[in-house]
Enzyme design. Structure first.
Site, PDB file in Angstrom:
ATOM      1  CG  HIS A 171      -6.096   7.159   1.057  1.00 47.22           C
ATOM      2  ND1 HIS A 171      -6.735   8.327   1.416  1.00 47.22           N
ATOM      3  CD2 HIS A 171      -5.819   6.510   2.217  1.00 47.22           C
ATOM      4  CE1 HIS A 171      -6.864   8.368   2.718  1.00 47.22           C
ATOM      5  NE2 HIS A 171      -6.312   7.298   3.234  1.00 47.22           N
ATOM      6  CG  ASP A 183      -1.244   6.877   9.057  1.00 43.14           C
ATOM      7  OD1 ASP A 183      -2.280   7.517   8.777  1.00 43.14           O
ATOM      8  OD2 ASP A 183      -0.799   6.758  10.218  1.00 43.14           O
ATOM      9  N   GLY A 184      -1.113   9.073   6.768  1.00 49.04           N
ATOM     10  CA  GLY A 184      -0.674  10.455   6.619  1.00 49.04           C
ATOM     11  C   GLY A 184      -1.198  11.144   5.378  1.00 49.04           C
ATOM     12  CG  ASN A 185      -2.874   8.900   2.275  1.00 48.99           C
ATOM     13  OD1 ASN A 185      -2.162   8.936   1.288  1.00 48.99           O
ATOM     14  ND2 ASN A 185      -3.027   7.803   3.008  1.00 48.99           N
ATOM     15  CE1 TYR A 206     -12.083  13.396   7.050  1.00 52.01           C
ATOM     16  CE2 TYR A 206     -13.334  13.844   9.049  1.00 52.01           C
ATOM     17  CZ  TYR A 206     -12.132  13.571   8.422  1.00 52.01           C
ATOM     18  OH  TYR A 206     -10.975  13.480   9.153  1.00 52.01           O
TER      19      TYR A 206
END
Length: 342
Positions: free
Chosen positions: A179, A183-185, A221
């Site tokens: 990670h 943000d945007g991973n 997920y």
């Protein structure tokens, strides 16, 4: 030579999926390696961007994404519109990047996240936890380790002699585990896997596997979480290989009906576009009547769905596909196609 090797257990299921995927790529390449038109590639790229952003809760529809990229005004949140423009710019620039380059990885993140976060193009400097609802599902490594971990992973990507399919899936998991950005991973991991796949087989640069992931978001997920628990990427690699197989099967199924504009678009799609060429919006029954068709399933399978998949036509109410008031009209792409087909 990289000293780091990501933990993975090679399974018979992976080997079977690699064999299936390799055969599918052969089928797809035979008809499309040198024949995919800019329109078909753009349609697939739009589906890719729409799905990857939808996974991150972007609410724009495929029709709205298409309109944004055509420079049309769209009623939507400015942030979501910016996400679409950024993602398109990043995927378009992809062919110029080296998969094992940290500089290129940072450039890609900067393109993808410019105007959305302050530290676009920079590795994170704070700790981060990933939540699903109120539940912490993953605590990423501390920021002090991020640069080292990313450099090790990229060095492995550049030197690994594993099968490219495996390398791309393992990278995707390891990247999400680290990670590396604030943000945007998620969208970066999917973009970089596509880059790795496209270096192996160029036809995969436009495979919208993200659409398959979006349809199986919970399983995506769950596979990440299962790999976290095992401390190796095995469950995630199996999930991603299966997703690639599903995406390829769909691409092969669609290929004959989406193969090319002008002489290579199927007669059925060309006829439908011709019927819509004068402008206006039409119900299914009206289009069938114009085309002299009586069987709705044939019309949907051979005319409507292929034209929608290519981005040549769009629904007037994409949020309610089954609405009795649903109508269809040409997109800008469709108008270009009708001009090309005479």
């Amino acid at each position: 030579m990289s000293r780091y090797t990501p933990p993975l257990t090679l399974t018979t299921r992976m080997l079977g999926l690699i064999a299936d995927i390799s055969e599918q790529i052969g089928q797809l390449s035979a008809v499309s390696e040198n024949q995919q038109t800019p329109q078909l590639r753009r349609g697939n790229r739009i589906r890719t961007i729409h799905a990857s952003l939808a996974i991150e809760n972007n609410t724009l529809s495929v029709a709205q994404v298409t309109a944004v990229l055509a420079g049309q005004r769209v009623l939507g949140l400015p942030r979501e519109i910016q996400e679409v423009r950024n993602a398109f710019a990043a995927y378009e620039a992809m062919s110029g990047w080296r998969p094992d380059s940290r500089i290129d990885l940072l450039r890609a993140h900067e393109l993808l996240m410019q105007g959305l976060i302050d530290d676009a193009g920079q590795l994170r400097s704070a700790g981060v936890g990933i939540y699903r609802g109120d539940q912490l599902v993953h605590m990423a490594p501390p920021p002090s380790r991020v640069t080292h971990l990313i450099d090790d992973l990229l060095a492995w990507v550049g030197s690994s002699d594993w099968h490219p399919l495996i390398v791309s899936c393992v990278f995707h998991y390891e990247f999400e585990f680290i990670h590396p950005f604030a943000d945007g991973n998620g969208r970066m991991g999917r973009l970089w896997q596509t880059l790795l796949l496209s270096r192996w087989r160029p036809v995969l640069a436009y495979l919208p596997v993200e659409a398959v992931i979006r349809d199986q978001q919970e399983a995506y997920y769950a596979a990440l979480s299962a790999s976290d628990r095992l401390a190796e990427s095995t469950p995630f690699v199996e999930f991603m290989l299966h997703s690639l197989k599903v995406a390829l099967a769909e691409a092969i199924r669609n290929e004959p009906v989406t193969d090319q504009v002008t002489d290579q678009v199927t007669d059925q799609v060309a006829r439908l576009l011709h019927a819509l060429r004068g402008g206006g919006v039409f119900k299914v029954s009206e289009l069938m009547e114009q085309l002299g068709l009586a069987h709705k399933a044939t019309f949907r399978g051979n005319y409507l769905k292929p034209a929608l998949a290519c981005g040549f036509i769009e629904m007037t109410d994409p949020e309610s596909p089954r609405s009795p008031a649903q109508r269809y009209r040409l997109t800008q792409l469709g108008r270009q196609a009708t001009m090309g087909s005479g």
